[in-house]
Scaffold this motif. Structure first.
Motif, PDB file in Angstrom:
ATOM      1  N   SER A   1       0.912  -1.232   0.377  1.00 54.38           N
ATOM      2  CA  SER A   1      -0.248  -0.049  -0.324  1.00 54.38           C
ATOM      3  C   SER A   1       0.929   1.464   0.162  1.00 54.38           C
ATOM      4  O   SER A   1       0.501   2.171  -0.124  1.00 54.38           O
ATOM      5  CB  SER A   1      -1.198  -0.305   0.981  1.00 54.38           C
ATOM      6  N   HIS A   2       2.183   1.279   0.448  1.00 46.61           N
ATOM      7  CA  HIS A   2       2.718   2.664   0.894  1.00 46.61           C
ATOM      8  C   HIS A   2       4.043   2.670   0.147  1.00 46.61           C
ATOM      9  O   HIS A   2       5.238   3.141   0.433  1.00 46.61           O
ATOM     10  CB  HIS A   2       3.144   2.578   2.242  1.00 46.61           C
ATOM     11  N   VAL A   3       3.895   1.337  -0.378  1.00 45.42           N
ATOM     12  CA  VAL A   3       5.423   1.508  -1.492  1.00 45.42           C
ATOM     13  C   VAL A   3       5.915   3.121  -2.209  1.00 45.42           C
ATOM     14  O   VAL A   3       4.480   3.420  -3.107  1.00 45.42           O
ATOM     15  CB  VAL A   3       5.345  -0.083  -2.519  1.00 45.42           C
ATOM     16  N   ARG A   4       7.116   3.120  -2.618  1.00 40.60           N
ATOM     17  CA  ARG A   4       7.411   4.531  -3.495  1.00 40.60           C
ATOM     18  C   ARG A   4       8.718   3.839  -4.348  1.00 40.60           C
ATOM     19  O   ARG A   4       8.800   2.619  -3.708  1.00 40.60           O
ATOM     20  CB  ARG A   4       7.703   5.533  -2.530  1.00 40.60           C
ATOM     21  N   PRO A   5       8.666   4.219  -4.465  1.00 36.54           N
ATOM     22  CA  PRO A   5      10.131   3.855  -5.448  1.00 36.54           C
ATOM     23  C   PRO A   5      11.873   4.451  -4.310  1.00 36.54           C
ATOM     24  O   PRO A   5      11.612   5.119  -3.575  1.00 36.54           O
ATOM     25  CB  PRO A   5      10.384   5.425  -6.999  1.00 36.54           C
TER      26      PRO A   5
ATOM     27  N   ILE B   1      24.807   8.212   2.391  1.00 36.23           N
ATOM     28  CA  ILE B   1      23.597   9.614   2.019  1.00 36.23           C
ATOM     29  C   ILE B   1      22.953   9.431   0.919  1.00 36.23           C
ATOM     30  O   ILE B   1      22.406   9.341  -0.318  1.00 36.23           O
ATOM     31  CB  ILE B   1      24.994  10.733   1.111  1.00 36.23           C
ATOM     32  N   PRO B   2      20.811   9.561   1.564  1.00 36.93           N
ATOM     33  CA  PRO B   2      19.854   9.957   0.643  1.00 36.93           C
ATOM     34  C   PRO B   2      20.102  10.895  -0.142  1.00 36.93           C
ATOM     35  O   PRO B   2      19.724  11.981   0.312  1.00 36.93           O
ATOM     36  CB  PRO B   2      18.525   9.370   1.761  1.00 36.93           C
ATOM     37  N   GLY B   3      19.829  10.782  -1.380  1.00 33.12           N
ATOM     38  CA  GLY B   3      19.201  11.029  -2.417  1.00 33.12           C
ATOM     39  C   GLY B   3      17.414  11.587  -2.647  1.00 33.12           C
ATOM     40  O   GLY B   3      17.359  10.771  -2.397  1.00 33.12           O
ATOM     41  N   PRO B   4      17.538  12.135  -3.997  1.00 37.25           N
ATOM     42  CA  PRO B   4      16.153  12.401  -3.981  1.00 37.25           C
ATOM     43  C   PRO B   4      15.520  10.483  -4.555  1.00 37.25           C
ATOM     44  O   PRO B   4      16.205  10.301  -4.833  1.00 37.25           O
ATOM     45  CB  PRO B   4      15.830  13.338  -4.898  1.00 37.25           C
ATOM     46  N   ARG B   5      13.714  10.753  -4.192  1.00 44.31           N
ATOM     47  CA  ARG B   5      13.572   9.708  -4.856  1.00 44.31           C
ATOM     48  C   ARG B   5      13.737   9.627  -6.917  1.00 44.31           C
ATOM     49  O   ARG B   5      13.289  10.733  -7.047  1.00 44.31           O
ATOM     50  CB  ARG B   5      12.127   9.235  -4.491  1.00 44.31           C
ATOM     51  N   PRO B   6      13.751   8.915  -7.668  1.00 40.05           N
ATOM     52  CA  PRO B   6      13.421   9.129  -9.394  1.00 40.05           C
ATOM     53  C   PRO B   6      12.098   9.790  -9.411  1.00 40.05           C
ATOM     54  O   PRO B   6      12.183  10.563 -10.870  1.00 40.05           O
ATOM     55  CB  PRO B   6      14.093   7.609  -9.735  1.00 40.05           C
ATOM     56  N   SER B   7      10.954   9.577  -8.519  1.00 39.17           N
ATOM     57  CA  SER B   7       9.695  10.189  -9.725  1.00 39.17           C
ATOM     58  C   SER B   7       8.705  10.080  -8.258  1.00 39.17           C
ATOM     59  O   SER B   7       9.269   9.293  -6.351  1.00 39.17           O
ATOM     60  CB  SER B   7       8.919   8.809 -10.133  1.00 39.17           C
ATOM     61  N   SER B   8       7.549  10.804  -8.082  1.00 34.95           N
ATOM     62  CA  SER B   8       6.413  10.271  -6.804  1.00 34.95           C
ATOM     63  C   SER B   8       5.285   9.359  -7.017  1.00 34.95           C
ATOM     64  O   SER B   8       4.519   9.320  -6.376  1.00 34.95           O
ATOM     65  CB  SER B   8       5.859  12.107  -7.222  1.00 34.95           C
ATOM     66  N   ALA B   9       5.848   8.929  -8.000  1.00 35.94           N
ATOM     67  CA  ALA B   9       5.075   7.458  -7.991  1.00 35.94           C
ATOM     68  C   ALA B   9       4.590   6.791  -6.482  1.00 35.94           C
ATOM     69  O   ALA B   9       5.317   6.974  -5.215  1.00 35.94           O
ATOM     70  CB  ALA B   9       4.980   6.341  -8.477  1.00 35.94           C
ATOM     71  N   LYS B  10       3.782   5.832  -5.819  1.00 34.07           N
ATOM     72  CA  LYS B  10       3.659   5.888  -4.675  1.00 34.07           C
ATOM     73  C   LYS B  10       2.157   5.345  -4.775  1.00 34.07           C
ATOM     74  O   LYS B  10       0.664   5.658  -5.642  1.00 34.07           O
ATOM     75  CB  LYS B  10       2.987   7.460  -3.835  1.00 34.07           C
ATOM     76  N   GLY B  11       1.777   4.076  -3.745  1.00 41.51           N
ATOM     77  CA  GLY B  11       0.655   3.163  -2.971  1.00 41.51           C
ATOM     78  C   GLY B  11       1.109   2.350  -4.471  1.00 41.51           C
ATOM     79  O   GLY B  11       1.705   1.518  -5.175  1.00 41.51           O
ATOM     80  N   TYR B  12      -0.224   1.134  -4.058  1.00 41.98           N
ATOM     81  CA  TYR B  12      -1.133   0.758  -4.701  1.00 41.98           C
ATOM     82  C   TYR B  12      -0.919   0.759  -6.534  1.00 41.98           C
ATOM     83  O   TYR B  12       0.163  -0.508  -6.794  1.00 41.98           O
ATOM     84  CB  TYR B  12      -2.137   0.027  -4.834  1.00 41.98           C
ATOM     85  N   ALA B  13      -0.939   1.826  -6.858  1.00 42.02           N
ATOM     86  CA  ALA B  13      -1.023   2.094  -8.436  1.00 42.02           C
ATOM     87  C   ALA B  13       0.122   2.427  -8.881  1.00 42.02           C
ATOM     88  O   ALA B  13       0.386   2.697 -10.153  1.00 42.02           O
ATOM     89  CB  ALA B  13      -2.499   2.765  -9.000  1.00 42.02           C
ATOM     90  N   GLN B  14       0.555   2.986  -7.754  1.00 40.48           N
ATOM     91  CA  GLN B  14       1.842   3.770  -7.819  1.00 40.48           C
ATOM     92  C   GLN B  14       1.603   4.549  -8.952  1.00 40.48           C
ATOM     93  O   GLN B  14       2.749   5.422 -10.061  1.00 40.48           O
ATOM     94  CB  GLN B  14       3.106   3.238  -8.927  1.00 40.48           C
ATOM     95  N   ALA B  15       0.655   5.459  -8.907  1.00 43.89           N
ATOM     96  CA  ALA B  15       0.625   6.921  -9.530  1.00 43.89           C
ATOM     97  C   ALA B  15       0.808   8.179  -9.290  1.00 43.89           C
ATOM     98  O   ALA B  15       1.748   7.823  -8.029  1.00 43.89           O
ATOM     99  CB  ALA B  15      -0.772   7.607  -9.313  1.00 43.89           C
ATOM    100  N   GLN B  16       2.034   8.999  -9.660  1.00 42.63           N
ATOM    101  CA  GLN B  16       2.758   9.902  -9.575  1.00 42.63           C
ATOM    102  C   GLN B  16       1.247  11.227  -9.468  1.00 42.63           C
ATOM    103  O   GLN B  16       0.346  11.172  -9.772  1.00 42.63           O
ATOM    104  CB  GLN B  16       3.327  10.316 -10.664  1.00 42.63           C
ATOM    105  N   ASP B  17       2.205  12.306  -8.929  1.00 42.13           N
ATOM    106  CA  ASP B  17       1.390  13.594  -8.170  1.00 42.13           C
ATOM    107  C   ASP B  17       1.237  14.182  -9.774  1.00 42.13           C
ATOM    108  O   ASP B  17      -0.117  14.229  -8.943  1.00 42.13           O
ATOM    109  CB  ASP B  17       2.873  14.965  -7.752  1.00 42.13           C
ATOM    110  N   PRO B  18       0.936  14.294 -10.462  1.00 40.73           N
ATOM    111  CA  PRO B  18       0.639  15.379 -11.297  1.00 40.73           C
ATOM    112  C   PRO B  18      -0.752  14.784 -11.601  1.00 40.73           C
ATOM    113  O   PRO B  18      -1.577  14.639 -12.050  1.00 40.73           O
ATOM    114  CB  PRO B  18       1.862  15.601 -12.412  1.00 40.73           C
ATOM    115  N   VAL B  19      -0.542  12.999 -12.385  1.00 41.49           N
ATOM    116  CA  VAL B  19      -1.892  12.827 -12.794  1.00 41.49           C
ATOM    117  C   VAL B  19      -2.918  12.636 -11.301  1.00 41.49           C
ATOM    118  O   VAL B  19      -3.907  12.147 -11.844  1.00 41.49           O
ATOM    119  CB  VAL B  19      -1.287  11.315 -13.806  1.00 41.49           C
TER     120      VAL B  19
END
Length: 221
Positions: A83-87, A96-114
């Motif tokens: 349910s809460h998986v992210r890239p 040293i943690p860097g940024p995630r490759p995208s804003s995809a999140k959740g069951y459907a891995q939907a990104q923020d804009p869409v």
């Protein structure tokens, strides 16, 4: 006799409490989210573990037209029902943690804009990518849009997935053809959807008419 208060200890404790509150705010819901199904190769077993997921997928199919088996195949491909998986983040120098490759999140891995488009057009401000009801509805909405914009049949899970990954414009330009990993994923989605469909044909009756207010034969598909 009262002992003097050590301000540094109080400050450290306060910082710890604030940090804990932040962690709980971000991950608290994940603690109570359903565990991923043990047998993800069988849609009957998936729905036996989580019968409400059948209800959500059925509602989405009735609303948007994407078959239940295709919806669940998309979700398995994208998140393995987490349910809460992210890239994964990139790490510099190994730690040293860097940024995630995208804003995809959740069951459907939907990104923020869409996801924001979905909220504006079909969802609500209360829709959550980490809830299966909203994830299945999002997939149904997105595939209907792919059908309208790119002419893809809702019974063609492979090409629906290409458009899901590349967007309708990218799909029409054929960008997926030069991406082996996307071609491989689309083929996997199609094979799984076909298998899920055959399995569901044999067990779907288990998940219909199971609630006290549902009366046979009106709740049967």
């Amino acid at each position: 006799m009262r002992h003097p208060v050590d301000n540094s200890v109080l400050l450290s404790t306060l910082r710890l409490l604030i940090s804990l509150c932040a962690v709980l705010t971000v991950s608290g819901c994940a603690i109570f989210a359903p565990s991923p199904p043990e047998d993800q190769s069988n849609i009957c077993e998936i729905f036996r573990e989580q019968p409400s997921w059948y209800d959500y997928a059925q509602e989405s199919e009735e609303k948007w037209g994407t078959p239940i088996a295709t919806q669940m195949s998309f979700i398995q491909q994208e998140s393995s029902f987490r349910s809460h998986v992210r890239p994964d983040r990139k790490y510099y120098l190994g730690f040293i943690p860097g940024p995630r490759p995208s804003s995809a999140k959740g069951y459907a891995q939907a990104q923020d804009p869409v996801w924001e488009e979905y909220e504006d057009q079909a969802g609500s401000l209360f829709a959550r990518r980490t809830h299966m009801k909203h994830a299945t509805d999002f997939i149904g909405w997105y595939n209907r849009r792919s059908q309208q914009q790119a002419g893809i049949s809702l019974s063609n899970p492979e090409h629906l997935y290409y458009a899901y990954h590349e967007g309708a414009g990218g799909y029409q330009r054929g960008t997926y053809r030069s991406k082996p990993h996307v071609l491989r994923a689309g083929s996997q989605v199609a094979a799984r959807a076909n298998r899920y469909r055959a399995q569901l044909n044999a067990c779907e009756a288990e998940f219909q008419c199971r609630k006290f207010y549902q009366v046979w034969p009106f709740c049967r598909s």
